[in-house]
Design a protein around this motif. Structure first.
Motif, PDB file in Angstrom:
ATOM      1  N   PRO A  34      41.396  15.493   9.737  1.00 37.63           N
ATOM      2  CA  PRO A  34      41.778  16.028   8.443  1.00 37.63           C
ATOM      3  C   PRO A  34      40.636  16.745   7.752  1.00 37.63           C
ATOM      4  O   PRO A  34      40.846  17.636   6.937  1.00 37.63           O
ATOM      5  N   GLY A  35      39.396  16.377   8.081  1.00 38.75           N
ATOM      6  CA  GLY A  35      38.254  17.099   7.574  1.00 38.75           C
ATOM      7  C   GLY A  35      37.868  16.693   6.165  1.00 38.75           C
ATOM      8  O   GLY A  35      38.472  15.834   5.524  1.00 38.75           O
ATOM      9  N   LEU A  36      36.815  17.369   5.678  1.00 37.63           N
ATOM     10  CA  LEU A  36      36.279  17.049   4.370  1.00 37.63           C
ATOM     11  C   LEU A  36      37.247  17.386   3.249  1.00 37.63           C
ATOM     12  O   LEU A  36      37.274  16.720   2.228  1.00 37.63           O
ATOM     13  N   LEU A  37      38.073  18.418   3.420  1.00 39.08           N
ATOM     14  CA  LEU A  37      38.995  18.863   2.378  1.00 39.08           C
ATOM     15  C   LEU A  37      40.384  18.266   2.554  1.00 39.08           C
ATOM     16  O   LEU A  37      41.370  18.867   2.122  1.00 39.08           O
ATOM     17  N   ALA A  38      40.463  17.104   3.167  1.00 34.90           N
ATOM     18  CA  ALA A  38      41.767  16.486   3.432  1.00 34.90           C
ATOM     19  C   ALA A  38      42.514  16.222   2.140  1.00 34.90           C
ATOM     20  O   ALA A  38      41.955  15.750   1.151  1.00 34.90           O
ATOM     21  N   GLY A  39      43.815  16.582   2.152  1.00 34.61           N
ATOM     22  CA  GLY A  39      44.664  16.335   0.991  1.00 34.61           C
ATOM     23  C   GLY A  39      44.598  17.399  -0.084  1.00 34.61           C
ATOM     24  O   GLY A  39      45.400  17.368  -1.024  1.00 34.61           O
ATOM     25  N   LEU A  40      43.679  18.354   0.012  1.00 41.99           N
ATOM     26  CA  LEU A  40      43.575  19.401  -1.001  1.00 41.99           C
ATOM     27  C   LEU A  40      44.539  20.544  -0.691  1.00 41.99           C
ATOM     28  O   LEU A  40      45.026  20.700   0.423  1.00 41.99           O
ATOM     29  N   TRP A  41      44.795  21.355  -1.713  1.00 38.77           N
ATOM     30  CA  TRP A  41      45.692  22.507  -1.581  1.00 38.77           C
ATOM     31  C   TRP A  41      44.873  23.761  -1.317  1.00 38.77           C
ATOM     32  O   TRP A  41      43.744  23.901  -1.788  1.00 38.77           O
ATOM     33  N   GLU A  42      45.481  24.697  -0.584  1.00 36.80           N
ATOM     34  CA  GLU A  42      44.784  25.923  -0.227  1.00 36.80           C
ATOM     35  C   GLU A  42      45.795  27.023   0.062  1.00 36.80           C
ATOM     36  O   GLU A  42      46.999  26.770   0.214  1.00 36.80           O
ATOM     37  N   PHE A  43      45.318  28.260   0.123  1.00 36.64           N
ATOM     38  CA  PHE A  43      46.152  29.350   0.605  1.00 36.64           C
ATOM     39  C   PHE A  43      46.389  29.162   2.106  1.00 36.64           C
ATOM     40  O   PHE A  43      45.565  28.532   2.788  1.00 36.64           O
ATOM     41  N   PRO A  44      47.509  29.670   2.640  1.00 37.21           N
ATOM     42  CA  PRO A  44      47.745  29.533   4.084  1.00 37.21           C
ATOM     43  C   PRO A  44      46.554  30.050   4.886  1.00 37.21           C
ATOM     44  O   PRO A  44      46.143  31.202   4.731  1.00 37.21           O
ATOM     45  N   SER A  45      46.001  29.195   5.723  1.00 40.25           N
ATOM     46  CA  SER A  45      44.767  29.515   6.442  1.00 40.25           C
ATOM     47  C   SER A  45      44.847  28.976   7.857  1.00 40.25           C
ATOM     48  O   SER A  45      45.586  28.037   8.147  1.00 40.25           O
ATOM     49  N   CYS A  77      45.235  33.915   3.564  1.00 40.08           N
ATOM     50  CA  CYS A  77      46.064  34.965   2.986  1.00 40.08           C
ATOM     51  C   CYS A  77      46.536  34.556   1.591  1.00 40.08           C
ATOM     52  O   CYS A  77      47.075  33.451   1.412  1.00 40.08           O
ATOM     53  N   VAL A  78      46.307  35.440   0.622  1.00 40.03           N
ATOM     54  CA  VAL A  78      46.840  35.260  -0.722  1.00 40.03           C
ATOM     55  C   VAL A  78      48.252  35.836  -0.706  1.00 40.03           C
ATOM     56  O   VAL A  78      48.450  37.046  -0.795  1.00 40.03           O
ATOM     57  N   LEU A  79      49.234  34.964  -0.573  1.00 41.99           N
ATOM     58  CA  LEU A  79      50.636  35.368  -0.462  1.00 41.99           C
ATOM     59  C   LEU A  79      51.250  35.364  -1.858  1.00 41.99           C
ATOM     60  O   LEU A  79      51.317  34.326  -2.515  1.00 41.99           O
ATOM     61  N   GLU A  80      51.718  36.540  -2.312  1.00 33.65           N
ATOM     62  CA  GLU A  80      52.172  36.700  -3.702  1.00 33.65           C
ATOM     63  C   GLU A  80      53.646  37.107  -3.740  1.00 33.65           C
ATOM     64  O   GLU A  80      54.136  37.822  -2.866  1.00 33.65           O
ATOM     65  N   ARG A  81      54.328  36.629  -4.762  1.00 36.67           N
ATOM     66  CA  ARG A  81      55.694  37.045  -5.032  1.00 36.67           C
ATOM     67  C   ARG A  81      55.901  37.073  -6.542  1.00 36.67           C
ATOM     68  O   ARG A  81      55.109  36.514  -7.306  1.00 36.67           O
ATOM     69  N   ARG A  82      56.976  37.713  -6.970  1.00 40.36           N
ATOM     70  CA  ARG A  82      57.351  37.729  -8.379  1.00 40.36           C
ATOM     71  C   ARG A  82      58.237  36.529  -8.672  1.00 40.36           C
ATOM     72  O   ARG A  82      59.273  36.333  -8.033  1.00 40.36           O
TER      73      ARG A  82
END
Length: 446
Positions: free
Chosen positions: A295-306, A270-275
């Motif tokens: 933790p998987g291959l993308l461990a430590g990376l940032w992402e949208f809530p998923s 989800c692309v969660l947006e606010r002003r």
């Protein structure tokens, strides 16, 4: 006569002077034109485009390169954490056995633990890497898939059996060096191998050479195949569908299974947006765990809530799960009808065919994040691009921006249509649009 000669000499000097002014040093008008043509061709010529060999143009290759680089970075981070853990939690004392190394230090696997324990601390334990796998498979004609669990366990048992108890570190280094320099993947140097007398694959090649020479001289004596175990369904023999190939020789071993197709997975995001405080749009990103279970291959990376989705879920069920997941982050109720479906984004990792089901949600007012949860923060679009986010998340943001642009274009188009209708209704017979004051005035009858 002398005057004629003087005039001729003067004319020649003048022609030479005019010719020296041409760009290419030639005399006369033709030389000047040729020089002009040369200058035009050089000035108008465009450089040839670079060959595709020098460029990155395959999206699959680009994604694979990024995934491997991130995996390498994650390994380095875990090794750094292990060094810090030795200092902070183990008082600077390095674990001395392979078992303790794997148990106490993050990022240390079976091979690394065996190498450190045997070489540095003299523990009689074997090591198995790519070179050792190749040597052992040829020594004992192991033709089954070398990456399968059964073959892997067998190779580790063999390595632990063979390791020299008095010099385990030297033995393991010798075994790895043998695979790297002599028993190579292609064109192995079998004649220089110090253990060829114990190699079943080499004996099989020699047997075939003897059999071929006997046939050449008319002899029909059959040399017994002592290397075949003679047991049907042996889990270590060459598969029936891929028998021994005489042209390959000892390089028949080891065998690898055909590359598996990436497994299909589905994730709701989800692309969660606010002003923000300055009026700019801000997006919520959360950080994936860098350690712990899976933790998987993308461990430590940032992402949208998923969150991962089970196969076969309908859109209503996906929204319900995603709403509960978002509520845990922002600590306020999320209505499923407020989630707007954007589309699906496909990203192929080296072993996963990932489909992101993208939704969007715009929040009103300030939202406090749960400090007890994993790290999370609000970022602008520029800050998002500068953060450690995966290529897949950049694709998700691009899909959301594209959908928003389409919706914005539709809104502008409908607004133009309404304005044109109002303009047509409020225009005078001559076609000139009236002012608002004139339009509101009562029409006087003729």
């Amino acid at each position: 006569m002398s005057r004629l000669r003087a005039a001729a000499a003067r004319g020649m000097r003048e022609r030479r002077g005019n010719g020296s002014a041409t760009p290419n040093g030639e005399n006369g008008r033709n030389g000047s034109k040729k020089g002009n043509r040369n200058r035009v061709s050089v000035r108008e010529g465009a450089p040839a485009p670079p060959h595709s060999l020098h460029l990155f143009h395959d999206p699959v290759e680009i994604d694979a390169l990024r995934d491997r680089l991130l995996a390498w970075l994650q390994l380095n981070r875990m090794l750094t954490d292990g060094r810090m853990q030795v200092v902070s939690e183990l008082a600077g004392r390095m674990p001395r056995t392979a078992e303790d190394l794997q148990k106490l230090l993050p990022g240390v696997g079976r091979y690394t633990a065996g190498a450190i324990a045997s070489i540095s601390f003299g523990q009689a334990t074997g090591v198995v890497d790519g070179n050792v796998i190749r040597v052992l498979c040829r020594l004992r004609c192991i033709g089954a898939d070398s990456s399968s669990p059964a073959v892997t366990d067998c190779l580790w048992d063999m390595a632990n059996t063979l390791v020299d108890r008095s010099r385990p570190g030297d033995f393991n280094q010798a075994l790895m060096e043998l695979g790297a320099t002599v028993c190579t993947p292609k064109s192995p140097l079998c004649k220089e191998c110090p253990v060829k007398e114990h190699c079943h694959a080499w004996h099989r090649v020699e047997k075939e050479l003897v059999s071929a020479s006997q046939k050449l001289f008319g002899k029909t004596t059959v040399v017994p195949d002592v290397e075949d175990c003679g047991t049907g369904g042996c889990p270590l023999c060459l598969p029936t569908a891929e028998p021994w190939d005489s042209s390959l020789g000892v390089t028949n071993f080891p065998r690898k299974a055909a590359k598996k197709q990436p497994r299909a997975e589905q994730t709701a995001t989800c692309v969660l947006e606010r002003r923000g405080h300055l009026g700019a749009s801000e997006y919520l990103i959360v950080q994936r765990p860098s350690s712990g279970t899976g933790p998987g291959l993308l461990a430590g990376l940032w992402e949208f809530p998923s969150l991962p989705l089970a196969p076969g879920l309908k859109e209503k069920q996906q929204k319900e799960l995603l709403a509960d997941h978002l509520q845990a982050w922002i600590k306020q109720p999320v209505q499923t009808q407020s989630l707007c479906f954007i589309g699906e984004v496909v990203h192929i990792f080296s072993h996963i065919h990932q489909t992101y089901v993208v939704y969007s949600l715009c929040l009103d007012g300030d939202v406090a994040l749960d400090a007890a949860s994993s790290p999370s923060r609000w970022v602008t679009q520029e800050e998002f691009c500068a953060s450690a986010v995966s290529t897949a998340m950049k694709k998700v943001l691009k899909a959301w921006e594209t959908q928003r642009g389409v919706q914005s274009g539709r809104a502008k188009g409908s607004k133009r249509k309404r304005e044109s209708k109002l303009g047509a209704a409020g225009s005078n017979p001559t076609g000139t649009q009236l002012s608002l004051r004139t339009f509101l005035q009562a029409q006087t009858p003729p």
